[in-house]
Write an enzyme that holds these catalytic residues in place. Structure first.
Site, short mmCIF file in Angstrom:
data_model
loop_
_atom_site.label_atom_id
_atom_site.label_comp_id
_atom_site.label_asym_id
_atom_site.label_seq_id
_atom_site.Cartn_x
_atom_site.Cartn_y
_atom_site.Cartn_z
N ASP A 15 35.72 -29.72 128.29
CA ASP A 15 36.16 -29.06 127.06
C ASP A 15 35.89 -29.91 125.82
O ASP A 15 35.51 -31.07 125.93
CB ASP A 15 37.65 -28.70 127.15
CG ASP A 15 38.51 -29.86 127.64
OD1 ASP A 15 37.99 -30.97 127.78
OD2 ASP A 15 39.71 -29.65 127.88
N ASN A 62 51.92 -28.56 131.70
CA ASN A 62 52.16 -27.15 132.05
C ASN A 62 51.14 -26.66 133.08
O ASN A 62 51.04 -25.46 133.33
CB ASN A 62 52.10 -26.27 130.79
CG ASN A 62 50.74 -26.33 130.11
OD1 ASN A 62 49.81 -26.97 130.60
ND2 ASN A 62 50.62 -25.66 128.99
N HIS A 99 47.84 -27.07 132.83
CA HIS A 99 46.51 -26.68 132.35
C HIS A 99 45.41 -27.59 132.89
O HIS A 99 45.59 -28.78 133.11
CB HIS A 99 46.45 -26.50 130.83
CG HIS A 99 46.51 -27.72 129.99
ND1 HIS A 99 47.06 -27.73 128.72
CD2 HIS A 99 46.09 -28.98 130.21
CE1 HIS A 99 46.95 -28.93 128.22
NE2 HIS A 99 46.38 -29.72 129.10
N GLU A 138 45.00 -22.76 129.73
CA GLU A 138 46.46 -22.79 129.69
C GLU A 138 47.03 -21.81 130.72
O GLU A 138 46.29 -21.00 131.28
CB GLU A 138 46.93 -22.42 128.27
CG GLU A 138 46.45 -23.37 127.17
CD GLU A 138 47.18 -24.71 127.12
OE1 GLU A 138 47.97 -25.01 128.04
OE2 GLU A 138 46.94 -25.47 126.17
#
Ligand code: GLP
Length: 284
Positions: free
Chosen positions: A71, A146, A148, A153
Site C-alpha cells: 500500500d 483492528n 487490517h 480495513e
C-alpha cells in the site's frame, strides 16, 4: 494456518527473514526470479534489518527479486512536496529500511504511486504487473490492531482488488499526531490480491497486538504445542464462528489460505494462549 510462537521481536524478525531468504533462494533456483509482496509499519523493520545483514554476509542476493508493496498513502503532492521521498511515505520507508542496502534492481521495485493523477489506472497497472510477473510467491503482512492487512480495513470485500481506500478516523488521527500529514485515503492491494499470493507470512509482536491475534486464533482447536501448532477447523460451530469473524477481521482470510503462517512473539500471542487453555464462548 500454521502458528510459530517465538520469544520476542528479534526471534520473530530472524524467523521471518530466514523464511523470506529461503523462498528467494528456492524460487531463484527454480525459475530464475522470485516475486515478493512487502509490508511497511514498525513490525517489519527488524525483518528488513536482518535481510540486509544476511545480504551483507552474502547469504542472500536480491539480484533477481521483484517486489510489490501492499500500500501507499495518497497525499496532495503540492501540499506535501517531497512526501514520497520521506520515510513517512511507504516509498521512502522501503528505501530507508531495505532497498538502499541491497542489490535489488530499481526496475524490479513496485510501490503504488499515491500521487498518480488517475488512481484507478494506477491500481489496474499494479494488478497487471503482478499478473505479468506470474503472481506473488510470498507476501509478508503485518496486522493492524483492528485486523487490517495493508489498508484493507474491517469489512473490506474478501475478493477486493487493488484500489483507493478510505482510512479509518483512527488511522488518520494517528498520522496527524505522529507526522505532518493526514492522508484520508490510500492505495492498497485488496484482500483478493493478497489472498492470491502462493504463501502468506503474517508477523506480529507486542502486547498491543494480543487481542487481535487472540481473535484470529479463537474458535480453533490447537493441536500439538503452541510452537508450530497447526490450527484446524474442528466442528460446524467453529466454521460458523469463523464465517462471522471473517466479515469483521480481514486477517481471517489467512485461515482459509492454503499456505499461511503467523510468526508472533509471546506478547502478541498472550491472549491466543489464554484462549487455548480456556476457550472463550463466542456470541453467534
Ligand atoms: C499500517 C500498514 C499495515 C501495517 C499496520 C500495522 O496500517 N498499512 O500494512 O501492518 O500499519 O503497523 P505496525 O507494524 O506499525 O503495527
Amino acid at each position: 494456518m500454521k502458528w510459530n510462537v517465538v520469544h520476542n521481536e528479534d526471534e520473530m524478525a530472524k524467523a521471518a527473514a530466514q523464511r523470506i531468504a529461503d523462498v528467494i533462494r528456492r524460487e531463484t533456483l527454480r525459475k530464475g526470479k522470485v516475486v515478493l509482496g512487502l509490508a511497511t509499519g514498525s513490525t517489519p523493520i527488524k525483518v528488513y534489518e536482518e535481510l540486509v545483514r544476511m545480504h551483507k554476509e552474502k547469504k542472500v542476493s536480491f539480484e533477481n527479486v521483484v517486489t510489490f508493496n501492499l500500500d501507499e498513502y495518497v497525499v496532495d503532492k503540492d501540499q506535501h512536496p517531497g512526501f514520497y521521498n520521506k520515510d513517512i511515505s511507504y516509498h521512502g520507508f522501503m528505501d530507508k529500511h531495505l532497498f538502499n542496502h541491497v542489490n535489488i534492481k530499481p526496475e524490479n521495485i513496485h510501490v503504488l504511486h499515491g500521487m498518480a493523477e488517475d488512481k484507478d489506472a494506477e491500481c489496474r497497472r499494479f494488478e497487471q504487473l503482478i499478473k505479468q510477473e506470474g503472481g506473488i510467491d510470498l507476501q509478508l503482512v503485518g496486522i493492524g490492531e483492528n485486523g487490517h492487512l495493508g489498508f484493507c480495513e474491517p469489512n473490506s470485500p474478501l475478493n477486493g482488488r487493488t484500489s483507493e481506500v478510505k482510512l479509518t478516523q483512527q488511522t488518520i488521527d494517528v498520522n496527524r499526531q505522529k507526522f505532518d500529514f493526514a492522508a484520508e485515503t490510500a492505495l492498497s492491494m485488496g484482500l483478493g490480491t493478497i489472498n492470491e499470493a502462493k504463501e502468506i507470512l503474517l508477523i506480529a509482536n507486542g502486547a498491543k497486538k494480543a487481542p487481535i491475534i487472540g481473535d484470529l486464533a479463537s474458535g480453533i482447536a490447537v493441536a500439538n504445542s503452541a510452537n508450530h501448532a497447526e490450527l484446524t477447523l474442528d466442528d460446524p460451530e467453529t466454521a460458523r464462528t469463523l464465517a462471522q469473524h471473517r466479515k469483521n477481521n480481514p486477517a481471517m482470510l489467512l485461515k482459509y489460505h492454503s499456505n499461511a503462517t503467523a510468526i508472533v512473539d509471546e506478547a502478541a500471542a498472550g491472549q491466543m494462549l489464554d484462549r487455548y487453555k480456556q476457550p472463550q464462548p463466542v456470541a453467534r
